[in-house]
Motif scaffolding. Structure first.
Motif, PDB file in Angstrom:
ATOM      1  N   ARG A   1      10.280   4.088  -1.426  1.00 25.76           N
ATOM      2  CA  ARG A   1       9.302   4.526  -0.424  1.00 25.76           C
ATOM      3  C   ARG A   1       8.979   5.994  -0.624  1.00 25.76           C
TER       4      ARG A   1
ATOM      5  N   ALA B   1       8.882  -2.841  -1.042  1.00 29.51           N
ATOM      6  CA  ALA B   1       9.066  -1.411  -0.849  1.00 29.51           C
ATOM      7  C   ALA B   1      10.064  -1.089   0.230  1.00 29.51           C
TER       8      ALA B   1
ATOM      9  N   SER C   1       4.213   0.009   4.033  1.00 27.48           N
ATOM     10  CA  SER C   1       5.039  -0.878   4.846  1.00 27.48           C
ATOM     11  C   SER C   1       4.660  -2.335   4.683  1.00 27.48           C
TER      12      SER C   1
ATOM     13  N   LEU D   1       2.397   5.011   4.318  1.00 31.21           N
ATOM     14  CA  LEU D   1       3.589   4.301   3.893  1.00 31.21           C
ATOM     15  C   LEU D   1       3.231   2.879   3.487  1.00 31.21           C
TER      16      LEU D   1
END
Length: 379
Positions: free
Chosen positions: A218, A10, A5, A3
């Protein structure tokens, strides 16, 4: 799944749980201004009634005794217009009663119309919106649902519009109310809510959609949306964008027919531009519909059946036969068959420019015929 993150851009917009459908309006109205205008009208009627009573104040009897002052006039006007009628102040002279018949009573009716009219207008507006929403749902068939209206979503809409898809065949789904309002301002219908929830996608009539474009911020959200969308619609063509190339197989397993890796695609275009700026400019032109050269998909016309790829008038780069994508130089690509579809490079032409009879159209006329992530439309 990896991911992004660390990338602040995002992060998902906080979910708006209103889960409502917003349709484009031709003439947006400001409710506060409407209510303020009606209150002002009611106040003017009240002042006019009090002025009429003040003119003939000697013709009124007050149970409290004494002549009417200005406050008494406004009090009488208020209880009279609101049809409360306490009976402590009454007209007893002939002129006062005549003015009540000719002026005060019509003003009372006007006052009630203003107040009741506000309520009726609200009810009428709600009824009209519900009727429009019902009619919109019933008429929506084979449309395109865009999940996410950020940079990728807006670019997808622009490309679809350039290929001939009308605004009323596009529905935007996004968790941000402001984003949906901006889409509605552009003439698109929008649904506010989290697209990973089936009830939100059902509000977009996704079960009857032909194409679904997933352009979330995402990758994990894209996977969940793809799973939910595929469960609700088995036949739709689902195209999704991912940031990380390693997440592309997950999206395909979740039901996406085509997966575009935005970061890798941009990187390849950058590398090509470094090696050959002209080639990069041509590629950029090809993926930008409506200007310069366009990459389009069209069916084989009757006059082309049985001919080789090189004998067509257009510059053919690939032949789609069933589920096989054949290169223009593949031996099995020629001769062309009736059910084949050709991916060609043509000169972009204005939408209003008519096509010569018998010549393949340079611009696709059916939704979903633009090349990229779209699956060929059924003939």
């Amino acid at each position: 799944m990896k991911l992004p993150s660390h990338d602040a851009a995002a992060r998902e917009v906080p979910e708006d749980r209103s889960h409502r459908v917003i349709l484009p309006r031709r003439t947006p109205k400001a409710p506060i201004r409407q209510v303020a205008r009606r209150l002002l009208m009611a106040l003017l009627v009240l002042v006019a009634t009090a002025f009429i009573v003040w003119i003939d104040r000697d013709g009124y009897h007050d149970n409290a005794g004494g002549p009417l002052d200005l406050l008494d006039c406004f009090y009488y006007a208020t209880v009279t217009l609101s049809t409360t009628g306490y009976g402590d102040i009454v007209p007893y002279s002939g002129s006062a009663r005549l003015l009540n018949i000719l002026l005060v009573t019509p003003l009372r009716v006007l006052f009630l119309i203003i107040l009741v009219g506000t309520t009726l207008e609200v009810l009428t507006e709600r009824t009209r919106e519900q009727w429009q929403l019902k009619r919109w749902r019933n008429a929506l068939r084979d449309h395109t649902v865009i999940v996410g209206f950020g940079t990728k979503g807006r670019s997808a809409v622009q490309t679809l519009r350039a290929t001939g898809l009308s605004r009323d065949r596009i529905v935007i789904v996004d968790p941000s109310t402001k984003v949906i309002e901006s889409a509605v301002a552009e003439g698109l219908a929008g649904v506010v809510g989290d697209a990973t929830r089936s009830d939100v996608l059902l509000r977009a009539e996704i079960q009857r959609a032909r194409q679904i474009v997933i352009a979330t911020q995402r990758d994990d959200t894209a996977v969940l949306v793809s799973l939910t969308a595929r469960q609700l619609n088995k036949r739709a063509n689902i195209v999704a964008a991912v940031r990380e190339e390693e997440n592309a197989p997950l999206l395909r397993q979740s039901g996406a027919d085509a997966v575009i890796t935005s970061a890798s695609a941009a990187g390849r275009l950058l590398g090509l531009s470094v090696h050959s700026p002209s080639a990069g400019a041509v590629m950029e032109d090809l993926i930008q519909q409506g200007s310069g050269l366009d990459l389009v998909e069209r069916p084989v016309v009757k006059a082309e059946v049985g001919k080789s790829v090189r004998e067509t008038d257009d510059l053919v780069v690939s032949v789609l036969r069933g589920h096989r994508l054949l290169g223009y130089d593949a031996p099995e690509a020629s001769p062309l068959q009736t059910a084949d579809r050709l991916i060609t490079i043509v000169r972009a032409a204005p939408a209003e420019e008519p096509t010569a009879p018998g010549k393949p159209s340079a611009k696709p006329t059916l939704p979903g015929t633009a090349v990229s992530p779209m699956r060929p439309a059924d003939d």
